[in-house]
Design an enzyme around this catalytic site. Structure first.
Site, short mmCIF file in Angstrom:
data_model
loop_
_atom_site.label_atom_id
_atom_site.label_comp_id
_atom_site.label_asym_id
_atom_site.label_seq_id
_atom_site.Cartn_x
_atom_site.Cartn_y
_atom_site.Cartn_z
CD GLU A 15 -3.25 0.70 1.67
OE1 GLU A 15 -4.46 0.26 1.26
OE2 GLU A 15 -3.38 0.51 3.14
CG ASP A 59 -4.70 -5.17 7.89
OD1 ASP A 59 -4.47 -5.31 6.34
OD2 ASP A 59 -5.52 -3.88 7.36
#
Length: 325
Positions: free
Chosen positions: A154, A266
């Protein structure tokens, strides 16, 4: 919620993790159902909280017991003020959080189905896309003293590549969470110690659909052929498939009522890394991570939903006791 005190953390002789990754401001709307294309639906509520795969995983690892240092980028805007408050609140150092004049702080627009807990997300990278090799090199002393380093996709891939280089230089375990998935340069998988895709990401990088445990085994083997040492494919409520150098198999996830699945992967990766950094075996680390993530999805939010180590360990003990009855 109870957290580790400074004295408790010192006595635990914490493992150290360096995370190179993103910080986003998550703006989350909850509705009875997600709209179809061109449709407007009324929502139940809206919230703003910290996010970004990097910060989420750093938070997960920290709450799971690790000492975490994060390398990240934010803008100089109203959202960056929010970011600084979140780092302070979580007890994470901002020493390697760079402020960038020309770019805004990353932002994620999240829609959550109030019935199933499923979500869809639009991410605006902002400063995350500008994280550079120099930003990562600035933290080399931290990387050299870490037990494990972790990154995602990301941020700018140059930052990821620099972390790979420094991990190899200093002989550190490198964990890569390939999210959001996309093209990577040739040779990218070489030097990755642990790769943690979900089913969709595993299909993208292996070229094989992942619907069953047998599918996951084949996809994991394909990714290991590309150069990854160990693979952990997260499969939602079904658990995770682990393929390491010494052990392979499925890790079961506790059955829970999902309230919000944002950040579940996550939570899993952060907890997995905390346990791996302490020297636990891959499947043992994944068993704890599955319980940590399952507990997280019973609460709203991404970072805010993540449990403490004590909560997750108690939940794991209860789950394993139930399995053996």
């Amino acid at each position: 919620r109870v957290r580790f005190s400074h004295e408790m953390r010192k006595s635990m002789k914490q493992a150290k993790i360096v995370v190179v990754g993103s910080f986003n401001v998550d703006i989350t709307g909850y509705a009875e159902r997600l709209p179809r294309n061109g449709e407007t639906v009324f929502g139940r509520s809206v919230s703003m909280g910290p996010g970004g795969k990097g910060f989420n995983q750093a938070t997960g690892a920290h709450r799971a017991g690790a000492d975490v240092v994060m390398v990240a980028g934010v803008g100089k805007d109203d959202f960056s003020n929010f970011a600084h408050r979140q780092f302070a609140s979580e007890g994470l150092s901002e020493k390697y959080v760079a402020e960038m004049d020309e770019y805004g702080t990353g932002c994620a627009l999240i829609e959550v189905d109030g019935q199933s807990g499923e979500n869809r997300i639009v991410v605006v990278q902002g400063a995350n896309a500008q994280l550079s090799r120099a930003h990562v090199r600035a933290a080399e002393v931290e990387i050299a003293s870490a037990d494990l380093v972790l990154t995602q996709l990301e941020t700018n891939l140059e930052a990821v590549d620099e972390l790979k280089r420094l991990a190899k230089k200093h002989g550190k375990t490198l964990v890569v969470n390939p999210a959001p998935f996309g093209p990577v340069p040739e040779g990218f998988f070489e030097g990755v110690d642990v790769f943690t895709p979900n089913e969709t990401e595993a299909e993208y990088y292996s070229g094989l659909a992942v619907n069953t445990e047998a599918d996951a085994a084949k996809a994991a083997e394909k990714m290991r052929e590309l150069g990854v040492k160990s693979v952990v494919i997260t499969m939602g409520s079904r658990g995770a498939y682990c393929a390491g150098e010494d052990e392979c198999g499925m890790v079961e996830s506790p059955v829970v009522k999902a309230v919000d699945t944002v950040g579940a992967g996550d939570a899993f990766t952060g907890a997995l890394c905390a346990k791996l950094a302490e020297g636990n075996k891959l499947m043992d680390a994944a068993r704890f991570a599955a319980c940590f993530a399952a507990l997280a999805v019973t609460r709203k939010g991404a970072c805010s939903a993540m449990p403490t180590r004590e909560e997750a360990e108690a939940f794991q003990r209860e789950f394993e006791a139930t399995k053996h009855k």
